[in-house]
Write an enzyme that holds these catalytic residues in place. Structure first.
Site, PDB file in Angstrom:
ATOM      1  N   CYS A   1       0.837  -1.202   0.000  1.00 54.80           N
ATOM      2  CA  CYS A   1       0.000   0.000   0.000  1.00 54.80           C
ATOM      3  C   CYS A   1       0.877   1.259   0.000  1.00 54.80           C
ATOM      4  CB  CYS A   1      -0.937   0.104   1.189  1.00 54.80           C
ATOM      5  SG  CYS A   1      -2.074  -1.263   1.310  1.00 54.80           S
TER       6      CYS A   1
ATOM      7  N   ARG B   1       4.422  -0.398  -4.482  1.00 59.17           N
ATOM      8  CA  ARG B   1       4.063  -0.770  -3.111  1.00 59.17           C
ATOM      9  C   ARG B   1       2.770  -1.583  -3.044  1.00 59.17           C
ATOM     10  NH1 ARG B   1       6.828   2.128   0.720  1.00 59.17           N
ATOM     11  NH2 ARG B   1       5.245   1.589   2.241  1.00 59.17           N
TER      12      ARG B   1
ATOM     13  N   TRP C   1      -2.471  -3.016  -1.652  1.00 61.55           N
ATOM     14  CA  TRP C   1      -2.043  -4.420  -1.698  1.00 61.55           C
ATOM     15  C   TRP C   1      -2.868  -5.098  -0.628  1.00 61.55           C
ATOM     16  CZ3 TRP C   1       0.448  -8.013   1.515  1.00 61.55           C
ATOM     17  CH2 TRP C   1       1.039  -9.111   0.871  1.00 61.55           C
TER      18      TRP C   1
ATOM     19  N   ASN D   1      -2.101   2.748   5.326  1.00 61.66           N
ATOM     20  CA  ASN D   1      -1.145   1.688   5.025  1.00 61.66           C
ATOM     21  C   ASN D   1      -0.812   1.002   6.346  1.00 61.66           C
ATOM     22  OD1 ASN D   1       0.978   0.107   4.096  1.00 61.66           O
ATOM     23  ND2 ASN D   1       2.459   1.779   4.202  1.00 61.66           N
ATOM     24  N   GLY D   2      -0.879  -0.315   6.393  1.00 65.16           N
ATOM     25  CA  GLY D   2      -0.568  -1.039   7.629  1.00 65.16           C
ATOM     26  C   GLY D   2      -1.715  -1.947   8.014  1.00 65.16           C
TER      27      GLY D   2
ATOM     28  N   GLU E   1      19.167 -16.866  -4.551  1.00 70.80           N
ATOM     29  CA  GLU E   1      18.678 -15.606  -5.114  1.00 70.80           C
ATOM     30  C   GLU E   1      18.269 -15.790  -6.581  1.00 70.80           C
ATOM     31  OE1 GLU E   1      17.640 -12.970  -4.081  1.00 70.80           O
ATOM     32  OE2 GLU E   1      17.781 -11.522  -5.697  1.00 70.80           O
TER      33      GLU E   1
ATOM     34  N   LYS F   1      14.520 -14.946  -7.896  1.00 72.48           N
ATOM     35  CA  LYS F   1      14.252 -13.994  -8.989  1.00 72.48           C
ATOM     36  C   LYS F   1      13.454 -14.677 -10.084  1.00 72.48           C
ATOM     37  CE  LYS F   1      15.086 -11.256  -7.596  1.00 72.48           C
ATOM     38  NZ  LYS F   1      15.390 -10.384  -6.490  1.00 72.48           N
TER      39      LYS F   1
ATOM     40  N   GLU G   1       9.755 -15.321  -8.845  1.00 74.59           N
ATOM     41  CA  GLU G   1       8.864 -14.189  -8.573  1.00 74.59           C
ATOM     42  C   GLU G   1       8.430 -13.439  -9.829  1.00 74.59           C
ATOM     43  OE1 GLU G   1      12.219 -11.119  -6.744  1.00 74.59           O
ATOM     44  OE2 GLU G   1      10.200 -10.970  -5.999  1.00 74.59           O
TER      45      GLU G   1
ATOM     46  N   HIS H   1      20.863 -35.324  -1.781  1.00 79.77           N
ATOM     47  CA  HIS H   1      20.139 -35.717  -0.566  1.00 79.77           C
ATOM     48  C   HIS H   1      18.627 -35.560  -0.725  1.00 79.77           C
ATOM     49  CE1 HIS H   1      23.871 -36.301   1.561  1.00 79.77           C
ATOM     50  NE2 HIS H   1      24.288 -35.106   1.165  1.00 79.77           N
TER      51      HIS H   1
ATOM     52  N   LYS I   1       6.597  -4.354  -3.159  1.00 74.96           N
ATOM     53  CA  LYS I   1       8.012  -4.036  -2.952  1.00 74.96           C
ATOM     54  C   LYS I   1       8.360  -3.955  -1.474  1.00 74.96           C
ATOM     55  CE  LYS I   1      12.054  -2.501  -4.457  1.00 74.96           C
ATOM     56  NZ  LYS I   1      12.899  -3.536  -5.053  1.00 74.96           N
TER      57      LYS I   1
HETATM   58  C1  AGP Z   1      13.008  -9.754  -3.792  1.00 77.28           C
HETATM   59  O1  AGP Z   1      13.046  -9.525  -5.151  1.00 77.28           O
HETATM   60  C2  AGP Z   1      11.833  -9.200  -3.087  1.00 77.28           C
HETATM   61  N1  AGP Z   1      11.569  -7.871  -3.406  1.00 77.28           N
HETATM   62  C3  AGP Z   1      11.799  -9.504  -1.585  1.00 77.28           C
HETATM   63  O2  AGP Z   1      12.249 -10.793  -1.350  1.00 77.28           O
HETATM   64  C4  AGP Z   1      12.567  -8.524  -0.679  1.00 77.28           C
HETATM   65  O3  AGP Z   1      13.942  -8.691  -0.821  1.00 77.28           O
HETATM   66  C5  AGP Z   1      12.118  -8.747   0.773  1.00 77.28           C
HETATM   67  O4  AGP Z   1      10.742  -8.496   0.879  1.00 77.28           O
HETATM   68  C6  AGP Z   1      12.885  -7.886   1.750  1.00 77.28           C
HETATM   69  O5  AGP Z   1      12.739  -6.532   1.453  1.00 77.28           O
HETATM   70  P1  AGP Z   1      13.697  -5.456   2.096  1.00 77.28           P
HETATM   71  O6  AGP Z   1      15.053  -5.669   1.555  1.00 77.28           O
HETATM   72  O7  AGP Z   1      13.096  -4.139   1.695  1.00 77.28           O
HETATM   73  O8  AGP Z   1      13.664  -5.679   3.575  1.00 77.28           O
END
Ligand code: AGP
Length: 601
Positions: free
Chosen positions: A2, A28, A74, A100-101, A474, A478, A481, A497, A596
């Site tokens: 949000c 956001r 969101w 937001n929250g 990572e 990527k 997502e 394993h 984000k």
């Molecule tokens: C990764 O591409 C995501 N955006 C997500 O995993 C992100 O790294 C995670 O939510 C942590 O966010 P931050 O670094 O703002 O704490």
């Protein structure tokens, strides 16, 4: 999670300022959006869908006013419908609120308000706020007092902004959710002010900002602004100047923010390393952090930042300091003992609720805390004892890219600065070369062809050892997502394993093999295990070992040290994920169900 915006003093342009601001905050949250304009009466336009849809609707509806608030959502409480979109209004339609929250006591408040005769139209927690304001107004409170009274009833995390029909001010407050005040210039004797979850929402209008603190309340009107605590005691907040340009939040000709941000990595790394690396002296400059001398380090972080933390923990251990990385959301359930350990929160946004909560837990048990973050003035930077900025510049794409590279570079600086070792000169030399090496990867990458070759795959697997293990995780994050394809990262030695059962001719395995040491040889052994099961192998390599003999495709990186090879291999994986998602036609910058900045636990 949000985004909220507010502005005053843009008569005739308020809708444009709000909608443009929302479009920069769309990272956001992007399942619904709306605005409320105040001009005597209140006009509210809101709907499910993206900001572009809202833009069309407001253009047709033409609401205008001298002040307004807006929101991009969101979903947390209730699905993304028109009714659940913000702003939410009271029974009379004279109070509008964006939030937001999460309001934790919303059910109790909702029951109480219903009993008092209020009618609710949405499933959201937010809707209690306009009704609480309405109740206070009808009991005789002035607008500002009514908003304060409503806010004082809320438990949980919130940044809220409210407008009331016939009132010339926006009222806003924060607790555990970001809120920034922007101070513009006067135009024709009218002050222009902004409120937002993040600076990009109004950066084109001003670079002067006040980062509001938890428990603060702000009143903004065309005649000025005032910050107080929730009880009304005046505060004297600092006015900061934002250092980056508005252009940095545009796409600069790229198709996607993610593509732009991948390509910005050489510059981001230069910014991060600038004035912090003294190659001649074989030293790094991390200021007073050099004297912290921690007996041990605990990292807390989420998602991509957790992968950076895993890498950082290895660097400290290699320098002889015990270090562990924890998923922030798991930290408090069985917190590790803390003596003289330093607890480092790694978070790009500085607002991730899980990370903030883990750091608070650590602090409550007496730990010293350090924030490694990209956002100046963020909650993590203000709450921790110290902050180290990764200086990557604004990152808009939901998928973290350049901030991961800058986190890895920053963790190199911190480990060298806080825990000197005999390998520092070599490490510093490789950091010096890193921006140019990343540029070489960007210029020569074969990732797009590989993306094309494996577009129909059932799943993608990623394997690596040592400093390449977090890169494997990572790479998979990527890929999943932004492409919505099944992807998993494994420590190369773990494949046999269990995960090896998943490997088929339809599951390409990306193997990071750099250098020609024991680790590389063992990983090549794992590559052979995969090859024997007919899985295609994509080797990400600096060419020092003979892994190419066993690979179907190669993604090359320049020779460098193990610590910088991790950054370089990761760039190849970013490109592979990006091109796969682009060829599949995915909404790369706004993947489904994700946001984000994740400000709920
Ligand atoms: C990764 O591409 C995501 N955006 C997500 O995993 C992100 O790294 C995670 O939510 C942590 O966010 P931050 O670094 O703002 O704490």
């Amino acid at each position: 999670m949000c985004g909220i915006i507010g502005c005053v003093g843009h008569e005739g342009e308020t809708t444009d300022v709000l909608v443009e601001g929302l479009s920069t905050l769309e990272y956001r949250g992007y399942d619904s959006a709306g605005v409320a304009l105040g001009n005597g009466d209140l006009e509210v336009v809101k709907q499910s869908g993206k900001i572009d849809d809202l833009r069309d609707t407001v253009a047709a509806a033409g609401p205008e006013g001298h002040l307004g608030i807006g929101h991009t959502r969101w979903s947390t409480h209730g699905p993304p419908t028109d009714e659940n979109a913000h702003p939410h209004v009271d029974c009379t339609g004279e109070v509008a609120v964006v939030h937001n929250g999460i309001i934790e006591n919303y059910q109790t408040l909702r029951d109480e308000l219903r009993e008092a005769g209020h009618t609710f139209r949405s499933d959201t927690d937010t809707e209690v706020v306009p009704h609480l304001i309405e109740a206070a107004l009808s009991a005789g409170a002035e607008p500002e007092a009514a908003v304060r009274e409503a806010v004082s009833r809320l438990d949980g995390s919130f940044a809220v902004a409210a407008v009331i029909a016939g009132c010339d001010a926006i009222f806003a407050a924060r607790n555990d959710s970001p809120l920034v005040l922007g101070i513009g210039d006067e135009r024709d004797g009218v002050g222009q002010y902004y409120l937002a979850s993040d600076v990009p929402a109004f950066r084109e209008h001003t670079d002067r900002v006040v980062y509001l603190e938890d428990g603060q309340f702000v009143r903004v009107s065309a005649s000025g602004w005032a910050v107080t605590d929730l009880a009304g005691e005046p505060a004297a907040p600092a006015v900061d100047t934002v250092e980056w340009d508005p252009e940095e939040t545009g796409k600069a000709g790229y198709d996607h923010f993610m593509e732009k941000e991948i390509n910005e990595q050489p510059r981001a790394l230069r910014q991060c390393l600038s004035e912090r690396v003294d190659e001649l002296g074989g030293e790094v400059n991390v200021g007073d952090l050099a004297y912290l001398n921690p007996r041990g380090v605990q990292f807390v972080a989420c998602g991509t930042s957790y992968h950076a933390a895993l890498y950082g923990a290895q660097l400290f251990r290699l320098a002889g300091v015990p270090a562990q990385a924890f998923l922030a959301s798991e930290y408090a359930s069985a917190p590790p003992p803390i003596g003289d350990e330093l607890v480092i929160g790694v978070t790009q946004s500085g607002e991730t609720a899980d990370t903030l909560s883990a750091l608070r837990e650590a602090r409550s048990r007496g730990a010293r805390t350090l924030a490694v973050t990209n956002v100046v003035g963020s909650t993590v930077a203000r709450e921790c004892d110290d902050a180290f900025y990764i200086k990557a510049g604004p990152e808009i794409g939901v998928a973290a890219t350049k901030t991961f590279a800058s986190q890895l570079a920053s963790l190199n600086l911190l480990s060298i600065g806080m825990a000197p070792s005999k390998d520092d000169r070599e490490a510093i030399a490789s950091l010096r070369d890193l921006p140019a090496d990343v540029q070489q990867v960007l210029d020569d990458s074969a990732a797009e062809e590989i993306a094309e070759a494996y577009l129909d795959s059932d799943a993608y697997f990623f394997i690596g050892r040592g400093l390449q293990y977090p890169v494997a995780l990572e790479g998979a994050l990527k890929m999943k997502e932004i492409t919505y394809k099944h992807a998993e990262g494994f420590a190369a030695g773990e494949l046999k394993h269990g995960p090896l059962a998943l490997v088929t001719e339809r599951t390409p395995v990306f193997a990071m093999v750099t250098g020609d040491d024991e680790q590389a040889r063992k990983t090549i052994g794992n590559v052979k295990e995969v090859e024997a099961r007919d899985a295609p192998v994509v080797a990400v390599t600096d060419g020092q070992s003979d892994v190419e003999r066993y690979a179907d495709h190669v993604l090359s990186i320049p020779e460098s040290s193990p610590r910088t090879a991790a950054v370089l291999a990761n760039v190849q994986l970013q490109l592979a994920a990006y091109h796969t998602a682009a060829k599949l036609g995915r909404p790369i910058d706004k993947p489904r169900n994700l946001a984000k900045s994740v400000t709920v636990e």
